[in-house]
Every structure is written in C-alpha cells, then in structure tokens.
Write a protein that holds these residues in place. Structure first.
Motif, PDB file in Angstrom:
ATOM      1  N   GLN A  64       0.816  -1.208   0.000  1.00 51.79           N
ATOM      2  CA  GLN A  64       0.000   0.000   0.000  1.00 51.79           C
ATOM      3  C   GLN A  64       0.854   1.264   0.000  1.00 51.79           C
ATOM      4  O   GLN A  64       0.533   2.254  -0.670  1.00 51.79           O
ATOM      5  CB  GLN A  64      -0.943  -0.032   1.203  1.00 51.79           C
ATOM      6  CG  GLN A  64      -2.038  -1.082   1.049  1.00 51.79           C
ATOM      7  CD  GLN A  64      -2.767  -1.389   2.331  1.00 51.79           C
ATOM      8  OE1 GLN A  64      -2.163  -1.445   3.397  1.00 51.79           O
ATOM      9  NE2 GLN A  64      -4.074  -1.589   2.239  1.00 51.79           N
ATOM     10  N   ARG A 116       1.548   6.935  -6.916  1.00 53.52           N
ATOM     11  CA  ARG A 116       0.548   7.982  -7.123  1.00 53.52           C
ATOM     12  C   ARG A 116       1.122   9.362  -6.796  1.00 53.52           C
ATOM     13  O   ARG A 116       0.798  10.354  -7.466  1.00 53.52           O
ATOM     14  CB  ARG A 116      -0.682   7.709  -6.268  1.00 53.52           C
ATOM     15  CG  ARG A 116      -1.416   6.426  -6.619  1.00 53.52           C
ATOM     16  CD  ARG A 116      -2.640   6.249  -5.741  1.00 53.52           C
ATOM     17  NE  ARG A 116      -3.652   7.255  -6.047  1.00 53.52           N
ATOM     18  CZ  ARG A 116      -4.620   7.616  -5.213  1.00 53.52           C
ATOM     19  NH1 ARG A 116      -4.687   7.070  -4.006  1.00 53.52           N
ATOM     20  NH2 ARG A 116      -5.507   8.524  -5.560  1.00 53.52           N
ATOM     21  N   PHE A 143      -5.241  -2.911  -5.218  1.00 49.31           N
ATOM     22  CA  PHE A 143      -5.728  -1.810  -6.057  1.00 49.31           C
ATOM     23  C   PHE A 143      -7.249  -1.667  -6.028  1.00 49.31           C
ATOM     24  O   PHE A 143      -7.785  -0.668  -6.498  1.00 49.31           O
ATOM     25  CB  PHE A 143      -5.287  -2.010  -7.507  1.00 49.31           C
ATOM     26  CG  PHE A 143      -3.802  -1.962  -7.708  1.00 49.31           C
ATOM     27  CD1 PHE A 143      -3.152  -0.758  -7.952  1.00 49.31           C
ATOM     28  CD2 PHE A 143      -3.040  -3.112  -7.643  1.00 49.31           C
ATOM     29  CE1 PHE A 143      -1.779  -0.706  -8.132  1.00 49.31           C
ATOM     30  CE2 PHE A 143      -1.662  -3.084  -7.820  1.00 49.31           C
ATOM     31  CZ  PHE A 143      -1.037  -1.872  -8.065  1.00 49.31           C
ATOM     32  N   LEU A 147      -8.901   1.463  -4.838  1.00 49.57           N
ATOM     33  CA  LEU A 147      -8.807   2.635  -5.708  1.00 49.57           C
ATOM     34  C   LEU A 147      -9.745   2.514  -6.904  1.00 49.57           C
ATOM     35  O   LEU A 147     -10.379   3.486  -7.309  1.00 49.57           O
ATOM     36  CB  LEU A 147      -7.367   2.795  -6.215  1.00 49.57           C
ATOM     37  CG  LEU A 147      -6.286   3.070  -5.159  1.00 49.57           C
ATOM     38  CD1 LEU A 147      -4.908   3.045  -5.810  1.00 49.57           C
ATOM     39  CD2 LEU A 147      -6.531   4.414  -4.484  1.00 49.57           C
ATOM     40  N   GLN A 196      -6.557   7.759 -11.037  1.00 43.06           N
ATOM     41  CA  GLN A 196      -5.843   7.705  -9.754  1.00 43.06           C
ATOM     42  C   GLN A 196      -4.356   8.039  -9.924  1.00 43.06           C
ATOM     43  O   GLN A 196      -3.527   7.655  -9.089  1.00 43.06           O
ATOM     44  CB  GLN A 196      -5.991   6.304  -9.140  1.00 43.06           C
ATOM     45  CG  GLN A 196      -7.420   5.874  -8.911  1.00 43.06           C
ATOM     46  CD  GLN A 196      -8.137   6.753  -7.909  1.00 43.06           C
ATOM     47  OE1 GLN A 196      -7.519   7.279  -6.977  1.00 43.06           O
ATOM     48  NE2 GLN A 196      -9.440   6.915  -8.070  1.00 43.06           N
TER      49      GLN A 196
END
Length: 335
Positions: A78, A85, A99, A102, A140
């Motif tokens: 994570q 990002r 994922f 997200l 994202q």
C-alpha cells in the motif's frame, strides 16, 4: 595586448575534448526509473523485473534505465502504490487486491473460482478486458502497463489438513484487503485478517494468524514452509499483479519510450508466467521435502458451492454485471 587567433591545432584539440565529453553528456541525459516490489529476489516477480530492466535499457540504447528495489525496500504494497501515485516511485508491482480500493471494478479478477486455469486468466488479462481495467487506473494518477501475476492461491495453516470446506471453519487466515477475498473466507466460516505481505512471516511465526493463502511459488520463495505445516492445493482464486507507473512520469516520456515500456512490460509478464509454470512441480516437491503435508486434491466443489455465487452477487450489486459478463465471454471463446 595582441589577441591571438586560435591555431588549427588548438581548434582540433577543442573538438577532441568535445567528442570525449559527448558520451558523458549522453549518460547524464539518461532517464532512470525506480521500480519497487514486495517479493523476495528468488521469486519469479523479481527475475522478471530484472529481465524487464535489462531489455528496456538495451532497447532504448541506454536512454532508459530501471533501478530495482525488491523485497519491500521502499515500503509495503500500500505504501508503494501511494508512492507511485505521489511520484516518489516511478514503477511498482503489487497483487491486484491492493488496487481494488482505488478502482473497485478490479475486484472482478479476484472473485473466487472465476478462472479454471492459467490460460483463461491470461486471455482475459491480455485482451480488451485487461486493457479496460488498466485504463480505469488513470483517474488515480496511475498508468497501468501490463498484468503480471501472483498466481492461483492455495491454503496453508499450522493447525490441520484442509480437505473440504468444513476444515476451513474457525481458522484465522491472513488475507489481502480485497473485499472478494474477505467475503469468501467469511462465507467459509474463517476469520479473515487482512495485513501486508511484509508482515506475514512474523505473524505466522508468532501465531497471530493460523494460516494464509498464496501460490506454491511464493510459499517457497518467502520461506513460509518454515512456519506452516499443512498445504492444500485449493486454487480457490487467481491473483493478477498490475505493473503500474506514475502517470505524469509516463506522460513526460517520448511516445517511442512509452511504447517500449508497454511492450517490455507485456513481454516480461509472459516471461514471468512461463517461469511460474516451469517451476511449479519443483516448488511443490521442495515443499514436501521440507516436511509440509500436502493435500493435492481437496474437495474444491464444497468450497465453490459456499462462496462463488454469493461473492459474485455482491460484486454485481456494487459494480453491475457488465465486466463479469465480459470475462465470461472471453473464457468461453475456446470452451
């Protein structure tokens, strides 16, 4: 004071210096991309990452270099995804379950008993469904390059052999944070406990959890056999592994380098999958030699009957049936 006109020899010397410095200037212009993942260096993911790095540098003529950070050196899954990002990590590889928070639609790939074999999974991941799922990450700040894999997940634990669904009841099992995985084990009467992979070995060793679920290759490369006695080849879910890149970093590269990264990401995915298949029998035999008690043909139908339909229905209630139907259509092409 008289100003001298440079002689031919001094001009030639200047030219030689410029030529000698050209390779240095070129080297300084090279782009270095950081690539992080959580798996051990013995695992197929790292071997494929090494191949990816070598081929990217070779094909780009040294203009692109990839620096690898394996084994969770830059944080757990994570944290690494957050790093991509935020732009502190360029490229990262983690299991698909990390994922789904997200991009919820990615959870379709983690539905229990969705795929019957590796060929089915690879057709879905490398086709239009896979491309669509990777494209959904762009909102994202993530550019999805390709799907690598974790593989089919199998159950291990330190308490008892798992021969049917009833044997899973009451076990405290480490899972990913994926909603499909958590829902599946709750349906089987287990106590699912999400945690990062980096914390798994210690949690098994101390008895914080009784067991876990991962492919045979990772059970070996992560030395989980040292703290787990029982292995059951349940193959209850397949886990893909998106190879991702910071979108701004990707967009800043010339189109030919973007294309190169995509092509080599897919080539490395195929290489990693071949490694997994080639090593499967040897990995399983190794685990037996280390003393693991292996149930090779558990009653998978008893597990499927309890979890497949309710978990799929829960996914459809949140995300609709379109993606699931698209997966089924690809699966049916060669059936």
């Amino acid at each position: 004071m008289t100003t001298r006109t440079p002689t031919l020899s001094s001009a030639f010397a200047t030219l030689l210096v410029a030529i000698s410095l050209a390779p240095l200037a070129s080297a300084q212009a090279a782009t270095t991309l950081t690539f992080a993942h959580a798996h051990p260096v013995e695992d197929s993911q790292h071997l494929a990452a090494e191949r990816f790095a070598e081929r990217v540098e070779e094909r780009s003529g040294g203009e692109l270099k990839v620096r690898l950070f394996p084994n969770g050196q830059l944080g757990n899954d994570q944290a690494m995804i957050a790093g991509v990002r935020g732009g502190t990590i360029d490229i990262e590889l983690s299991g698909n379950p990390y994922f789904s928070g997200l991009v919820g639609e990615l959870n379709v790939l983690d539905l229990p008993f969705l795929f019957d074999d590796y060929d089915e999974a690879h057709r879905v991941l490398d086709g239009e469904v896979g491309e669509d799922l990777l494209a959904r990450m762009r909102d994202q700040d993530i550019e999805g390059l390709a799907f690598w894999e974790i593989g089919f997940r199998n159950l291990t634990n330190s308490r008892r052999a798992i021969e049917s669904a009833d044997d899973i009841q009451g076990l405290k099992l480490r899972t990913t944070p994926n909603p499909a995985h958590i829902a599946a084990f709750k349906s089987l009467g287990a106590n699912p406990t999400p945690m990062p992979f980096a914390e798994l070995f210690t949690s098994l060793e101390t008895g914080t959890v009784d067991g876990q679920e991962n492919p045979v290759s990772l059970i070996r490369s992560a030395n989980l056999y040292e703290v787990q006695e029982h292995l059951s080849l349940t193959a209850h879910a397949y886990t893909a592994a998106p190879l991702i890149m910071n979108k701004r970093r990707f967009d800043s590269l010339p189109e030919d380098q973007q294309r190169l990264l995509r092509e080599e990401a897919l080539e490395a995915a195929r290489y990693q999958r071949r490694l997994n298949q080639e090593r499967l029998a040897g990995d399983l035999e190794f685990l037996k030699q280390q003393g693991m008690q292996v149930i090779e043909q558990p009653d998978r139908a008893s597990m499927r009957d309890k979890v497949a339909e309710p978990v799929r229905n829960e996914f459809v209630s949140k995300h609709g049936s379109e993606l699931l139907e698209a997966v089924k259509a690809v699966k049916g092409v060669e059936n």
